[in-house]
Design an enzyme around this catalytic site. Structure first.
Site, PDB file in Angstrom:
ATOM      1  N   PRO A 173       0.805  -1.231   0.000  1.00 39.15           N
ATOM      2  CA  PRO A 173       0.000   0.000   0.000  1.00 39.15           C
ATOM      3  C   PRO A 173       0.829   1.268   0.000  1.00 39.15           C
ATOM      4  CG  PRO A 173      -0.484  -1.398   1.920  1.00 39.15           C
ATOM      5  CD  PRO A 173       0.565  -2.106   1.126  1.00 39.15           C
ATOM      6  N   GLU A 181      -9.243   9.902 -16.780  1.00 37.66           N
ATOM      7  CA  GLU A 181      -9.394   8.496 -16.339  1.00 37.66           C
ATOM      8  C   GLU A 181      -9.610   7.497 -17.478  1.00 37.66           C
ATOM      9  OE1 GLU A 181     -11.852  10.731 -14.802  1.00 37.66           O
ATOM     10  OE2 GLU A 181     -10.338  11.353 -13.378  1.00 37.66           O
ATOM     11  N   GLU A 236      -4.410  17.352  -9.480  1.00 39.86           N
ATOM     12  CA  GLU A 236      -5.529  17.284  -8.528  1.00 39.86           C
ATOM     13  C   GLU A 236      -5.150  16.542  -7.242  1.00 39.86           C
ATOM     14  OE1 GLU A 236      -8.684  15.294 -10.631  1.00 39.86           O
ATOM     15  OE2 GLU A 236      -7.653  13.380 -10.693  1.00 39.86           O
TER      16      GLU A 236
HETATM   17  C1  NOJ Z   1     -11.492  13.590 -11.964  1.00 41.55           C
HETATM   18  C2  NOJ Z   1     -10.847  14.460 -12.974  1.00 41.55           C
HETATM   19  O1  NOJ Z   1      -9.509  14.097 -13.192  1.00 41.55           O
HETATM   20  C3  NOJ Z   1     -10.962  15.882 -12.502  1.00 41.55           C
HETATM   21  O2  NOJ Z   1     -10.257  16.747 -13.363  1.00 41.55           O
HETATM   22  C4  NOJ Z   1     -12.416  16.263 -12.380  1.00 41.55           C
HETATM   23  O3  NOJ Z   1     -12.487  17.555 -11.843  1.00 41.55           O
HETATM   24  C5  NOJ Z   1     -13.154  15.291 -11.477  1.00 41.55           C
HETATM   25  N1  NOJ Z   1     -12.890  13.954 -11.841  1.00 41.55           N
HETATM   26  C6  NOJ Z   1     -14.648  15.522 -11.522  1.00 41.55           C
HETATM   27  O4  NOJ Z   1     -15.147  15.156 -12.782  1.00 41.55           O
HETATM   28 CA    CA Z   2      -8.337  12.044 -12.492  1.00 41.32          CA
END
Ligand code: NOJ
Ligand code: CA
Length: 712
Positions: free
Chosen positions: A198, A492, A516
């Site tokens: 992990p 994703e 993020e």
């Molecule tokens: C994950 C994404 O990478 C991000 O950019 C986005 O703000 C959120 N999901 C919400 O859709």
């Molecule tokens: Ca993402």
């Protein structure tokens, strides 16, 4: 007597050599640095090896696949042994092509090609080809199934492509996974890989890792002798992504394909081709960064007139949600069940309000940005995360405080484009059903770029993000958006494999651990961005979202002690070291307005290039690059380091001889530090020319950005 003995030895030697030469076909790269050998092993198994400057890169490695019939599931004899060669064909090609956008404006595609036609020694033989292309910086190979009399369609139950390495190399890896690549890269020797530990990245989507010895590609390796090797794939279409299983007893990596919900790997209809397996190799790390082999292995663009495709620099209603200043949802998650879209009570923290969007449009317009992304504009966010509900989003119903028509007019009046956001929350059949409606809605209201997202499990089918069904979905979205003249940014999805050559409207993907993560997790390590160009970016651009200027997170949340793990100057340098035709200035207008002198670099920096110079690099340590903005004589330099301070060396000999240039240098201040003092920067100006060599001091976790413009 002695003479006779010698004659016998000579004869024996000649015989073994002829034998050897017959068995092994050798193809050299055009510059002769790389050689590829192909032969059938003693059990009739296809084998290959790769050498770089006569030194082994891949030792004898076997190839092959296992098939079964689609309907009655007859298992065919393996295509990994008991084969015979029907023909061997060698050709060469040396051409150039012009990408719609990218790090250079022209790419040479120069290789020698070997096509081996194979068949099984049994009653109903399947015929297939293994095709190798040997480039000056690497090798690509794939399996091809021509149309044949025995079967027209089949299931690939396994692919057993091996990469037999010469030893326990240093590896830059992320855990093997069927659904996510949002992990911090780990640096360790191959024998230390433990993908289930992990500490190498808790799986944020709660699914299982494949195996403790499984890693994803692009996998970057460095040998003890200083050879750099990158393993990935190109043109991943109609096939699942490949993970690699490490056999630590002999350092052989074997392909392991992402299965579908039933455990099958790929469903193919002849004629069919697998993606290319790629090996890029050099004794210089910078050559790996400069490689175009993965793009060269992809098909040319299908978009005849790409004039509507515009490399884009954008701002947006995004980071403010990630740091908790505002929310995607309008009414708060307490309304999650049975909410009535016409009767929502606002919480007052909704980010995508008409007034806030106008504020971003004003900022974009004033500072010369092309676009404004707005997330959280459509109903459904009260109920989207981890709920496993299929019809959460419809992509056409705005929240009551988001005026679609009014904002279309306002953005047009300010010459700014709004960027659409489609979070599917993994409900991909729902998205497929709605795509046409959603894209028509976009065109009607003036949007020509969409950011898609695939957070969560793929419901209701139980497919994996990186399996064949989803791989086909991503490509279908690229094709469909192209038919609507819409540019695409996928979050994703499966990690890219150079398909942006074929679909240049697919400007970028996320498909990795982006900025993020600095907002709401333990974040990205300072070495993160020095590894990505050698791993994730090998397949194509990333929407990494740099440009964070408020680097201490306690500004947004007093309980947070973390920083963004870079200095401010490094945030600027990322616009050069991350090559992407889609770049966000991810922080908020009110933050930038406090530091407009540093923000000037983000305003000036290009997102599309005529040329790129990969000056110095070491994965996990540092990268220094210079790029020439498309259609200008302006250069931009970016230098970044990991947690260690260092001096970057920039030989300006790429500038035109005899010309003088103004350079603006955005550097770490003497006391800058990615944790203790991240925002400390200094800006200096100087006149430079092609004879000069600059030494740039980078702070721990720091960087340096330079803009260079010719003096008229
Ligand atoms: C994950 C994404 O990478 C991000 O950019 C986005 O703000 C959120 N999901 C919400 O859709
Ligand atoms: Ca993402």
């Amino acid at each position: 007597m002695l003479f006779k003995k010698w004659l016998l030895v000579l004869l024996a030697l000649l015989l073994t050599q002829t034998n050897f030469a017959q068995n092994k076909t050798i193809v050299n790269s055009p510059n002769k640095k790389i050689s590829l050998g192909f032969w059938l092993g003693d059990k009739g198994q296809p084998m290959y090896e790769v050498n770089f400057q006569s030194k082994p890169v891949m030792l004898a490695s076997s190839l092959g696949l296992d098939l079964k019939q689609t309907l009655n599931l007859i298992v065919y004899p393996t295509l990994s042994n008991n084969l015979s060669i029907l023909s061997i064909d060698e050709t060469s090609s040396n051409t150039t092509w012009k990408p719609v956008w990218g790090d250079v404006n022209e790419i040479r595609d120069n290789y020698n090609k070997l096509t081996v036609k194979l068949t099984q020694k049994n009653a109903n033989p399947i015929v297939y080809n293994i095709v190798f292309k040997v480039f000056d910086d690497g090798v690509g190979f794939r399996y091809e199934f021509p149309e044949q009399s025995t079967i027209q369609h089949f299931i690939v139950s396994d692919e057993s492509t091996q990469f037999h390495l010469t030893g326990n190399h240093k590896a830059f890896w992320i855990p093997g996974d069927y659904d996510s690549n949002e992990f911090s890269p780990v640096v360790s020797n191959l024998n230390e890989v433990d993908a289930e530990d992990p500490k190498y990245g808790a799986n944020i989507y709660g699914h299982q890792f494949i195996d403790k010895n499984a890693v994803q590609t692009p996998l970057m390796l460095k040998t003890a002798e200083g050879l750099y090797i990158n393993i990935h794939e190109a043109a991943l279409v109609n096939y699942p992504a490949m993970n690699l299983m490490i056999d630590k007893s002999n350092y052989t990596l074997t392909s392991t394909l992402v299965p579908d919900a039933l455990g099958n790997k790929a469903y193919l209809q002849t004629p069919a081709k697998t993606p290319w397996r790629t090996i890029i190799v050099s004794d210089k790390a910078t050559d790996i960064l400069a490689s175009h082999t993965i793009l060269n292995l992809n098909d040319p663009s299908v978009i005849k007139d790409p004039s509507w495709i515009k490399p884009t620099k954008y701002v947006g209603i995004w980071w403010e949600m990630h740091v908790g200043k505002s929310t995607w949802d309008y009414a708060g998650s307490q309304n999650a069940t049975n909410f009535d879209a016409n009767n929502l009570k606002p919480t007052g923290k909704h980010g995508a309000t008409t007034a806030n969007v106008k504020r971003y449009i004003d900022f974009a317009s004033k500072n010369g940005f092309d676009g404004v992304l707005v997330e959280g504009w459509n109903v459904g966010w009260e109920d989207w995360f981890g709920q496993f509900k299929e019809n959460v989003f419809d992509f056409v119903t705005p929240y009551p405080d988001f005026d679609v028509k009014g904002l279309q007019k306002y953005a047009a009046s300010k010459k700014v484009k709004l960027i659409m956001h489609h979070e599917t929350s993994g409900s991909v059949t729902n998205y497929e059903r709605q795509m046409d409606t959603a894209f028509r809605f976009m065109k009607k209201f003036g949007y020509d770029a969409v950011k898609t997202g695939y957070v969560g499990h793929i419901i209701p089918r139980g497919e994996h993000h990186d399996g064949q069904w989803m791989v086909n979905h991503y490509v279908r979205v690229a094709q469909k958006t192209a038919s609507y003249k819409i540019m695409l940014d996928a979050h994703e999805p499966v990690r890219p494999t150079g398909l942006s050559r074929t679909y240049p409207n697919w400007l970028a993907s996320e498909a990795a651990r982006g900025m993020e993560f600095n907002a709401w997790s333990d974040g990205n390590k300072p070495r993160h961005e020095t590894i990505f160009p050698f791993t994730r970016f090998m397949g194509g651009p990333m929407d990494y979202t740099p440009g964070i200027f408020q680097l201490e997170l306690n500004y947004w949340n007093k309980d947070k002690k973390e920083t963004i793990h870079t200095t401010l100057a490094k945030q600027l340098a990322l616009y050069v070291t991350i090559c992407s035709p889609l770049q966000m200035a991810a922080d908020m207008p009110e933050i930038y307005e406090k530091k407009m002198d540093a923000f000037q670099f983000i305003k000036d920096v290009a997102v599309d290039w005529d040329d790129s110079k990969y000056l110095e690099a070491e994965p996990g340590e540092y990268i220094t690059e210079a790029r020439k903005a498309k259609g200008t004589n302006n250069w931009f330099v970016g230098a970044i380091t990991n947690e260690n301070s260092r001096t970057a060396i920039v030989n300006l000999n790429f500038l035109d001889a005899g010309k003088k240039y103004n350079a603006t240098i955005y550097a770490d201040a003497a006391d800058a530090h990615y944790e203790k003092n991240p925002a400390a920067y200094k800006i200096t100006k100087q006149v430079v020319d092609s004879k000069m060599i600059l030494s740039l001091a980078l702070a721990p976790g720091g960087g340096c950005a330079i803009s260079i413009t010719p003096i008229k």
